[in-house]
Design a protein around this motif. Sequence first.
Motif, mmCIF file in Angstrom:
data_model
loop_
_atom_site.group_PDB
_atom_site.id
_atom_site.type_symbol
_atom_site.label_atom_id
_atom_site.label_comp_id
_atom_site.label_asym_id
_atom_site.label_seq_id
_atom_site.Cartn_x
_atom_site.Cartn_y
_atom_site.Cartn_z
ATOM 1 N N GLN A 125 48.714 25.747 46.861
ATOM 2 C CA GLN A 125 48.878 27.133 47.286
ATOM 3 C C GLN A 125 48.980 27.222 48.814
ATOM 4 O OE1 GLN A 125 45.331 28.930 45.667
ATOM 5 N NE2 GLN A 125 46.340 29.527 43.759
ATOM 6 N N THR A 126 49.591 28.316 49.269
ATOM 7 C CA THR A 126 49.567 28.651 50.687
ATOM 8 C C THR A 126 48.572 29.783 50.879
ATOM 9 O OG1 THR A 126 51.868 27.987 51.043
ATOM 10 C CG2 THR A 126 50.891 29.460 52.664
ATOM 11 N N VAL A 127 47.620 29.559 51.778
ATOM 12 C CA VAL A 127 46.524 30.497 52.014
ATOM 13 C C VAL A 127 46.568 30.944 53.465
ATOM 14 C CG1 VAL A 127 44.020 30.825 52.010
ATOM 15 C CG2 VAL A 127 45.101 29.370 50.264
ATOM 16 N N ALA A 168 40.498 21.779 49.433
ATOM 17 C CA ALA A 168 40.927 22.035 48.052
ATOM 18 C C ALA A 168 42.396 21.706 47.837
ATOM 19 C CB ALA A 168 40.669 23.500 47.693
ATOM 20 N N GLY A 169 43.099 21.323 48.900
ATOM 21 C CA GLY A 169 44.504 20.963 48.785
ATOM 22 C C GLY A 169 45.474 22.078 49.097
ATOM 23 N N ALA A 170 44.971 23.193 49.625
ATOM 24 C CA ALA A 170 45.851 24.305 49.990
ATOM 25 C C ALA A 170 46.420 24.094 51.391
ATOM 26 C CB ALA A 170 45.079 25.618 49.930
ATOM 27 N N ARG A 171 47.522 24.736 51.624
ATOM 28 C CA ARG A 171 48.136 24.762 52.956
ATOM 29 C C ARG A 171 47.662 26.048 53.640
ATOM 30 N NH1 ARG A 171 54.213 26.746 54.011
ATOM 31 N NH2 ARG A 171 54.519 26.095 56.179
ATOM 32 N N VAL A 172 46.933 25.905 54.736
ATOM 33 C CA VAL A 172 46.329 27.054 55.391
ATOM 34 C C VAL A 172 47.147 27.475 56.607
ATOM 35 C CG1 VAL A 172 44.310 27.900 56.646
ATOM 36 C CG2 VAL A 172 44.007 26.507 54.585
ATOM 37 N N ILE A 173 47.450 28.774 56.649
ATOM 38 C CA ILE A 173 48.023 29.404 57.838
ATOM 39 C C ILE A 173 46.917 30.254 58.449
ATOM 40 C CG2 ILE A 173 49.780 30.962 58.748
ATOM 41 C CD1 ILE A 173 51.483 30.316 56.276
ATOM 42 N N ALA A 174 46.458 29.862 59.623
ATOM 43 C CA ALA A 174 45.362 30.571 60.281
ATOM 44 C C ALA A 174 45.928 31.539 61.309
ATOM 45 C CB ALA A 174 44.419 29.580 60.951
ATOM 46 N N ILE A 175 45.428 32.765 61.282
ATOM 47 C CA ILE A 175 45.918 33.825 62.164
ATOM 48 C C ILE A 175 44.722 34.390 62.911
ATOM 49 C CG2 ILE A 175 47.113 36.050 62.250
ATOM 50 C CD1 ILE A 175 48.242 35.183 59.397
ATOM 51 N N SER A 176 44.744 34.317 64.234
ATOM 52 C CA SER A 176 43.600 34.792 64.995
ATOM 53 C C SER A 176 44.025 35.172 66.398
ATOM 54 C CB SER A 176 42.497 33.720 65.035
ATOM 55 O OG SER A 176 41.238 34.286 65.335
ATOM 56 N N ARG A 177 43.156 35.929 67.057
ATOM 57 C CA ARG A 177 43.490 36.516 68.353
ATOM 58 C C ARG A 177 43.344 35.531 69.507
ATOM 59 N NH1 ARG A 177 39.961 38.765 71.875
ATOM 60 N NH2 ARG A 177 38.313 38.734 70.299
ATOM 61 N N ARG A 178 42.283 34.739 69.507
ATOM 62 C CA ARG A 178 41.969 33.903 70.664
ATOM 63 C C ARG A 178 42.608 32.527 70.547
ATOM 64 N NH1 ARG A 178 35.801 33.292 71.045
ATOM 65 N NH2 ARG A 178 36.023 33.015 68.795
ATOM 66 N N PRO A 179 43.184 32.004 71.633
ATOM 67 C CA PRO A 179 43.701 30.631 71.605
ATOM 68 C C PRO A 179 42.635 29.620 71.176
ATOM 69 C CG PRO A 179 44.491 31.756 73.572
ATOM 70 C CD PRO A 179 43.500 32.674 72.923
ATOM 71 N N PHE A 180 41.388 29.828 71.626
ATOM 72 C CA PHE A 180 40.304 28.933 71.228
ATOM 73 C C PHE A 180 40.146 28.916 69.712
ATOM 74 C CE2 PHE A 180 35.879 28.522 69.879
ATOM 75 C CZ PHE A 180 35.588 27.245 70.343
ATOM 76 N N SER A 181 40.233 30.085 69.067
ATOM 77 C CA SER A 181 40.078 30.167 67.616
ATOM 78 C C SER A 181 41.204 29.441 66.891
ATOM 79 C CB SER A 181 40.026 31.626 67.173
ATOM 80 O OG SER A 181 38.888 32.275 67.686
ATOM 81 N N LEU A 182 42.416 29.530 67.431
ATOM 82 C CA LEU A 182 43.538 28.839 66.803
ATOM 83 C C LEU A 182 43.368 27.331 66.912
ATOM 84 C CD1 LEU A 182 46.445 31.147 68.030
ATOM 85 C CD2 LEU A 182 45.330 31.123 65.783
ATOM 86 N N GLU A 183 42.865 26.850 68.039
ATOM 87 C CA GLU A 183 42.591 25.425 68.180
ATOM 88 C C GLU A 183 41.477 25.003 67.225
ATOM 89 O OE1 GLU A 183 42.399 21.549 68.977
ATOM 90 O OE2 GLU A 183 44.014 22.926 69.538
ATOM 91 N N LEU A 184 40.457 25.836 67.090
ATOM 92 C CA LEU A 184 39.383 25.560 66.136
ATOM 93 C C LEU A 184 39.940 25.465 64.719
ATOM 94 C CD1 LEU A 184 36.381 25.380 65.302
ATOM 95 C CD2 LEU A 184 36.334 27.891 65.296
#
Length: 334
Positions: free
Chosen positions: A151-153, A172-188
């Motif tokens: 799945q894409t999550v 779990a084997g999903a493909r995660v797209i993370a969306i967040s405001r701070r550059p630090f959070s995206l690196e995390l």
Amino acid sequence: MTLDMLRAEPRASVATMRAAVIPGPGRIRIEAAPLPQPGPGQVRVRLEGCGVCASNLTPWAGPDWMKFPTAPGDLGHEGWGVVDAVGEGVDDLAIGDRVAALSYRSYAQYDLVEAEAAAKLPPALGGKPFPGEPLGCAMNIFARADIHAGQTVAIVGVGFLGAILTRLATDAGARVIAISRRPFSLELARRMGAAETVPMDDHQAIIARVEALTGGRFCERVIEAVGKAWPLDLAGELTGERGKLIVAGYHQDGPRQVNMQLWNWRGIDVINAHERDPKVYVQGLRAAIEAVSSGRLDPTPLYTHAYPLERLDEALNATRDRPDGFVKALVTFP
């Protein structure tokens, strides 16, 4: 009665503890409060620490419905520590057991816990902080999300909760797209396993980016982990046909208007992932203990800021303002 008799008369000593009280918006004071005594089915925990939850921020700001001053220790609900007193009828916990607890006045040196709402921490977690409530919450949200391999999550909002869910979904084997405001959070998010990261800045640009990343299908699962109106709107737009939108953010600031036409057309399922059954809370807590003690999940890098009880106001303000590098604040007791 003479002065000498008064001096000679023994006085009953009342044991006390240090506890934080919030007398008004944005202010704390530390008071000596009576040491609580466990009743039937309860244990008292000498706290080692308590996590600071973003749900504290609305009461901290002083809305009309908030009553001040708070009770000693109030708002703290992410405590862990050592059992130091046991009430009648408690058989499965003993003095000296180290536990994570679901209690509600843990901005203090001690708190009372229903025995069934405390879980032993194994030796593998010895000396390590364990804010059990948010970790258990993450495990329950993950279970409700029904995430599977392939799945894409999309995860909207990468703070402590979003980071944990990114790791769980990736494992779990999903493909995660993370969306967040701070550059630090995206690196995390990338460190926690996200395959793609998208800055949360422009509404239409985010939708277009996720549409491109999914070949126009959008996502089978979307977890909203912010608790604000715009991220919830965005999450609905990113959920594909017959997908599931999981509301994990804690929405405290009023009603929401949603695009029901879109939700109907796509036939999405909307899941409020906030549990209210205490037994389910404890199930999540125990699942979190197993995941961390086995090494499957390591939340340690997410505990980025620690404060003594006297600086609880700084911990709350940092949770609100999120300085660069901030993920999770802990209040710790020496």
